[in-house]
Design a protein around this motif. Structure first.
Motif, PDB file in Angstrom:
ATOM      1  N   GLU A 324     -39.403   7.231  40.010  1.00 35.84           N
ATOM      2  CA  GLU A 324     -39.925   6.591  41.252  1.00 35.84           C
ATOM      3  C   GLU A 324     -38.569   6.400  42.349  1.00 35.84           C
ATOM      4  OE1 GLU A 324     -41.774   3.099  39.860  1.00 35.84           O
ATOM      5  OE2 GLU A 324     -43.432   4.084  39.035  1.00 35.84           O
ATOM      6  N   ARG A 325     -37.603   6.786  41.922  1.00 33.61           N
ATOM      7  CA  ARG A 325     -36.289   6.685  42.464  1.00 33.61           C
ATOM      8  C   ARG A 325     -36.589   7.143  44.106  1.00 33.61           C
ATOM      9  NH1 ARG A 325     -36.145  11.445  40.548  1.00 33.61           N
ATOM     10  NH2 ARG A 325     -34.788  13.115  41.356  1.00 33.61           N
ATOM     11  N   PRO A 326     -35.814   6.381  45.087  1.00 33.37           N
ATOM     12  CA  PRO A 326     -36.128   6.555  46.350  1.00 33.37           C
ATOM     13  C   PRO A 326     -35.586   8.200  46.544  1.00 33.37           C
ATOM     14  CG  PRO A 326     -34.316   4.996  46.103  1.00 33.37           C
ATOM     15  CD  PRO A 326     -34.952   5.280  44.784  1.00 33.37           C
ATOM     16  N   ASP A 327     -36.014   8.522  47.678  1.00 33.79           N
ATOM     17  CA  ASP A 327     -35.458  10.242  48.057  1.00 33.79           C
ATOM     18  C   ASP A 327     -34.174  10.271  48.324  1.00 33.79           C
ATOM     19  OD1 ASP A 327     -38.348  10.791  47.874  1.00 33.79           O
ATOM     20  OD2 ASP A 327     -38.638  10.515  50.307  1.00 33.79           O
ATOM     21  N   TRP A 328     -33.491   9.288  48.686  1.00 32.39           N
ATOM     22  CA  TRP A 328     -32.046   9.496  49.144  1.00 32.39           C
ATOM     23  C   TRP A 328     -31.161   9.758  47.611  1.00 32.39           C
ATOM     24  CZ3 TRP A 328     -27.942   6.625  46.719  1.00 32.39           C
ATOM     25  CH2 TRP A 328     -28.148   5.447  46.555  1.00 32.39           C
ATOM     26  N   MET A 329     -31.600   9.153  46.542  1.00 32.52           N
ATOM     27  CA  MET A 329     -31.181   9.563  45.330  1.00 32.52           C
ATOM     28  C   MET A 329     -31.155  10.961  45.017  1.00 32.52           C
ATOM     29  SD  MET A 329     -31.613   6.116  42.737  1.00 32.52           S
ATOM     30  CE  MET A 329     -30.903   4.550  43.138  1.00 32.52           C
ATOM     31  N   GLY A 330     -32.247  11.396  45.166  1.00 26.03           N
ATOM     32  CA  GLY A 330     -32.784  12.704  44.814  1.00 26.03           C
ATOM     33  C   GLY A 330     -31.860  13.806  45.692  1.00 26.03           C
ATOM     34  N   ASN A 331     -31.837  13.270  46.893  1.00 31.22           N
ATOM     35  CA  ASN A 331     -31.003  14.168  47.822  1.00 31.22           C
ATOM     36  C   ASN A 331     -29.575  14.275  47.473  1.00 31.22           C
ATOM     37  OD1 ASN A 331     -33.179  14.486  49.351  1.00 31.22           O
ATOM     38  ND2 ASN A 331     -32.922  12.816  51.002  1.00 31.22           N
ATOM     39  N   TRP A 332     -29.090  13.279  46.953  1.00 31.00           N
ATOM     40  CA  TRP A 332     -27.454  13.324  46.656  1.00 31.00           C
ATOM     41  C   TRP A 332     -27.181  13.904  45.375  1.00 31.00           C
ATOM     42  CZ3 TRP A 332     -23.675  12.958  49.915  1.00 31.00           C
ATOM     43  CH2 TRP A 332     -23.753  12.318  51.114  1.00 31.00           C
ATOM     44  N   THR A 335     -26.441  17.412  45.306  1.00 33.96           N
ATOM     45  CA  THR A 335     -25.031  17.859  45.731  1.00 33.96           C
ATOM     46  C   THR A 335     -23.818  17.605  44.400  1.00 33.96           C
ATOM     47  OG1 THR A 335     -24.249  15.509  46.372  1.00 33.96           O
ATOM     48  CG2 THR A 335     -25.295  16.857  48.084  1.00 33.96           C
ATOM     49  N   GLY A 336     -24.749  17.187  43.514  1.00 32.82           N
ATOM     50  CA  GLY A 336     -23.525  16.964  42.443  1.00 32.82           C
ATOM     51  C   GLY A 336     -22.751  15.628  42.330  1.00 32.82           C
ATOM     52  N   LEU A 337     -23.078  14.894  43.600  1.00 30.96           N
ATOM     53  CA  LEU A 337     -22.160  13.632  43.779  1.00 30.96           C
ATOM     54  C   LEU A 337     -22.724  12.473  43.004  1.00 30.96           C
ATOM     55  CD1 LEU A 337     -20.710  14.672  47.444  1.00 30.96           C
ATOM     56  CD2 LEU A 337     -19.635  14.982  45.067  1.00 30.96           C
ATOM     57  N   LEU A 338     -23.949  12.426  42.698  1.00 33.34           N
ATOM     58  CA  LEU A 338     -24.635  11.337  42.257  1.00 33.34           C
ATOM     59  C   LEU A 338     -25.415  12.076  41.063  1.00 33.34           C
ATOM     60  CD1 LEU A 338     -25.511   8.346  42.468  1.00 33.34           C
ATOM     61  CD2 LEU A 338     -27.675   9.369  43.798  1.00 33.34           C
ATOM     62  N   ALA A 339     -25.419  11.271  39.851  1.00 31.83           N
ATOM     63  CA  ALA A 339     -26.030  11.679  38.659  1.00 31.83           C
ATOM     64  C   ALA A 339     -26.538  10.908  37.807  1.00 31.83           C
ATOM     65  CB  ALA A 339     -25.067  12.748  38.165  1.00 31.83           C
ATOM     66  N   PHE A 340     -27.707  10.952  37.179  1.00 25.04           N
ATOM     67  CA  PHE A 340     -28.159   9.891  36.129  1.00 25.04           C
ATOM     68  C   PHE A 340     -28.206  10.685  34.694  1.00 25.04           C
ATOM     69  CE2 PHE A 340     -29.692   8.551  40.253  1.00 25.04           C
ATOM     70  CZ  PHE A 340     -29.269   6.959  40.144  1.00 25.04           C
ATOM     71  N   GLU A 341     -28.176   9.799  33.770  1.00 25.80           N
ATOM     72  CA  GLU A 341     -28.486  10.479  32.421  1.00 25.80           C
ATOM     73  C   GLU A 341     -29.469   9.341  31.629  1.00 25.80           C
ATOM     74  OE1 GLU A 341     -26.280  11.325  28.231  1.00 25.80           O
ATOM     75  OE2 GLU A 341     -24.976  11.210  30.119  1.00 25.80           O
ATOM     76  N   LEU A 348     -36.232   4.546  32.841  1.00 27.31           N
ATOM     77  CA  LEU A 348     -35.757   3.913  33.704  1.00 27.31           C
ATOM     78  C   LEU A 348     -34.419   4.099  33.924  1.00 27.31           C
ATOM     79  CD1 LEU A 348     -37.340   0.766  32.005  1.00 27.31           C
ATOM     80  CD2 LEU A 348     -38.403   1.739  33.821  1.00 27.31           C
ATOM     81  N   ILE A 349     -33.861   3.639  35.237  1.00 27.94           N
ATOM     82  CA  ILE A 349     -32.584   3.879  35.513  1.00 27.94           C
ATOM     83  C   ILE A 349     -31.879   2.445  35.062  1.00 27.94           C
ATOM     84  CG2 ILE A 349     -30.762   4.184  37.459  1.00 27.94           C
ATOM     85  CD1 ILE A 349     -32.938   5.580  38.947  1.00 27.94           C
ATOM     86  N   GLY A 370     -26.148   2.174  27.302  1.00 26.61           N
ATOM     87  CA  GLY A 370     -25.263   2.566  28.325  1.00 26.61           C
ATOM     88  C   GLY A 370     -25.547   2.620  29.749  1.00 26.61           C
ATOM     89  N   ASN A 371     -24.592   2.730  30.813  1.00 30.92           N
ATOM     90  CA  ASN A 371     -24.838   2.961  32.155  1.00 30.92           C
ATOM     91  C   ASN A 371     -25.274   4.313  32.532  1.00 30.92           C
ATOM     92  OD1 ASN A 371     -25.015   2.454  34.960  1.00 30.92           O
ATOM     93  ND2 ASN A 371     -22.705   2.860  35.082  1.00 30.92           N
ATOM     94  N   GLU A 372     -26.743   4.323  33.158  1.00 28.25           N
ATOM     95  CA  GLU A 372     -27.049   5.754  33.323  1.00 28.25           C
ATOM     96  C   GLU A 372     -26.661   6.339  34.780  1.00 28.25           C
ATOM     97  OE1 GLU A 372     -31.036   5.352  30.323  1.00 28.25           O
ATOM     98  OE2 GLU A 372     -31.217   5.146  32.532  1.00 28.25           O
ATOM     99  N   MET A 373     -26.091   5.476  35.526  1.00 25.04           N
ATOM    100  CA  MET A 373     -25.511   6.091  36.721  1.00 25.04           C
ATOM    101  C   MET A 373     -24.186   6.663  36.394  1.00 25.04           C
ATOM    102  SD  MET A 373     -24.825   4.680  40.479  1.00 25.04           S
ATOM    103  CE  MET A 373     -26.418   3.981  40.818  1.00 25.04           C
TER     104      MET A 373
END
Length: 590
Positions: A324-332, A335-341, A348-349, A370-373
């Motif tokens: 359910e993350r916002p589109d801006w997260m998916g967009n970035w 680029t490989g400049l934002l990542a979640f695990e 959940l994030i 652990g922090n997933e961002m």
């Protein structure tokens, strides 16, 4: 109209404008190429100087660094702004009165030595190439998101655009292009800041909004930000953390480094008179203040918006689901400049400081591991800000054009400083004194193209975020050019031997310290010590060492001067004539 098409239209229109200006103002002589024939209006030069000085580090990276650290990174603001005041008061008018085209040319003539001139060229090349890495990195970040390409592809596109208008126009074309770029970047920075300030505080003026009441909670904005950060195990935003000594040195390094930046200094060579140099410095400070007063507010508000996005119901409740993350997260993320695990596979994030002992118990209760961002490149914050705040698509396109304008304007100025040093100071004045003006102009353009190639290569593997790389360049300028320029203007007794020894000592000491922690020539894996506070000499960060390098430069220069002969009498008289107000209109010219 979809966002990608809108981005293409706005960014493409801005690029067409820059190239069109370069064609219109194409340099036809070396005087045009190096100094725009000294015919630039002070207000125009003030805006061009502001664009030249406010690089990708200012537009793209600075607010991100402030956002993730808080008060501790206000040293970027204090150092850069204070340094510009030093430059405007202590260096620019005197250098314009001397009437040369380049910084190495002033040093060579003032210290009556080709050796001094060549050493100054070496220092200039090291500073400018390091600095331009940050600009190309920032441009690559902006291109990668808004043109939906990989960051390395964005870097190549940025290089091609700079090549088109910088190589063609020289200082004349770059000046008017930078005027246009300033208009683009300040509009792009201000409009999203006003929108976001209105959203969060109902105050349309971002600097005032920073100290206003958070509309949703009723708390002061900074109090609210401190509260949510502490709840997630982060340090408070408004407190100072870390070494006060290191912060002081870093601020001083940025300040005196700013005053020694060759690509900014040469902007003051483009105006008709010494009085115009002073006026353009004043106008530039006004233009710079429009962005710098907003940057702390942009950083703080963006940080709060990110946390609110992940925890829409407050930090005491569960965060949003990854799907359910916002589109801006998916967009970035693309680029490989934002990542979640998803470390615990709960969908959940999880966003918190997993190094905080106080938050470990809370995280364990919630089943967090652990922090997933795991990746959040700080250079993306300002560019992502309109998307985070859900602003209209045209604002997102405008911020893309602004970020690129900031990076490209400074890159062009740096490349001009590099090409001028190579063609004018090395070829024309040292190795090929009989070269024709036509061939000198050709050499300037070829050397600029070569500098673009080197900057692009190094930009693919930068040694840090845009602002961090730029800070290294400022440290090198502080340790090398600032001391020799100050001594050249204000010390009649400083001689060739002292100036050359000081520059070399400052350059070598600073480079060795930087390479020790960041790798030889910034090549990954070649550093001798890990870049951590435990390993720093006396707790001095590589980013802060420029101030120490400046002290070494001054000390060595005066020590050598004391045991060598004085400069010729005519040189001492020349130094005196530069400093006195009389005869300001009679600046030496080519």
């Amino acid at each position: 109209m979809d966002q990608f098409t809108l981005n293409l239209l706005v960014v493409g229109a801005s690029f067409a404008l820059y190239v069109g200006i370069a064609i219109w103002a194409r340099a036809g002589s070396t005087a045009d190429f190096y100094a725009a024939s000294r015919g630039v209006n002070p207000i125009v030069n003030g805006a061009a100087t502001a664009a030249d000085w406010m690089s990708a580090a200012s537009f793209i990276s600075m607010a991100g660094l402030i956002a993730f650290v808080g008060y501790g990174n206000s040293s970027f603001l204090m150092g850069w702004t204070g340094g510009y005041v030093l430059l405007a008061l202590l260096l620019a008018p005197y250098l314009r009165k001397f009437g040369r085209f380049t910084v190495p040319e002033f040093i060579g003539d003032r210290f009556y030595s080709q050796t001094a001139r060549i050493v100054a060229v070496i220092c200039l090349l090291v500073i400018s190439i390091t600095y331009v890495i940050g600009q190309m990195t920032g441009a690559g970040v902006a291109f990668s998101r808004f043109l939906e390409v990989e960051s390395w592809q964005g870097l190549l596109i940025a290089s091609a655009v700079v090549f088109l208008y910088a190589v063609l126009g020289g200082m004349k074309g770059i000046t008017y292009t930078q005027l246009a770029q300033y208009c683009v970047l300040i509009t792009a920075y201000t409009i999203p800041a006003v929108f976001i300030s209105l959203q969060l505080t109902s105050n349309p003026i971002p600097p005032l909004g920073l100290f206003s009441t958070h509309a949703e909670s009723g708390l002061p904005l900074l109090t609210k930000l401190n509260e949510v950060l502490l709840e997630l195990g982060f340090q408070d935003y408004t407190g100072q953390h870390g070494s006060t000594f290191n912060m002081f040195l870093f601020t001083m390094s940025l300040m005196i480094g700013t005053a020694g930046l060759p690509h900014v200094i040469i902007r003051f060579f483009t105006v008709p008179r010494v009085a115009d140099a002073r006026k353009s410095a004043g106008w530039a400070l006004i233009f710079i203040a429009l962005l710098y007063l907003s940057a702390p507010a942009v950083g703080a508000m963006a940080r709060l918006n990110i946390i609110t996005t992940i925890f829409p119901n407050g930090t005491q409740e569960q965060p949003i689901a990854y799907d359910e993350r916002p589109d801006w997260m998916g967009n970035w993320e693309q680029t490989g400049l934002l990542a979640f695990e998803d470390k615990n596979n709960d969908g959940l994030i999880q966003y918190y400081n997993d190094a905080s002992d106080e938050f470990q118990a809370i995280a364990a209760e919630r089943g967090w591991e652990g922090n997933e961002m795991v990746t959040f490149n700080r250079d993306i914050l300002v560019l992502a800000n309109p998307e985070i705040a859900q602003l209209p698509g045209w604002v997102i396109a405008l911020i893309a054009a602004g970020g690129l304008a900031a990076a490209l304007s400074t890159a062009a100025g740096l490349l001009l400083a590099i090409s001028s040093a190579v063609s004018h100071d090395l070829l024309k004045s040292t190795f090929m004194k009989d070269i024709s003006e036509k061939n000198e102009l050709l050499a300037a353009r070829i050397s600029m193209a070569g500098a673009i190639a080197v900057a692009t290569y190094l930009g693919l593997n930068p040694p840090g975020f845009a602002a961090q790389v730029v800070a290294l360049a400022f440290g090198l300028a502080a340790a090398t050019l600032f001391p020799v320029l100050m001594m050249g203007i204000f010390s009649m007794k400083m001689n060739t031997e002292g100036a050359v020894s000081g520059m070399l000592a400052g350059l070598i000491a600073t480079l060795l310290y930087i390479f020790t922690y960041l790798g030889w020539f910034f090549i990954p894996g070649t550093n001798m010590l890990a870049n951590t506070p435990d390993n720093w000499l006396f707790g001095i960060s590589p980013l802060s060492f420029g101030a120490v390098g400046a002290v070494i430069n001054f000390a060595v220069a005066y020590a050598v001067m004391s045991v060598t002969r004085e400069p010729p009498k005519e040189i001492q008289e020349l130094v005196y004539s530069i400093r006195v107000p009389r005869g300001a209109a009679g600046a030496i010219d080519h």
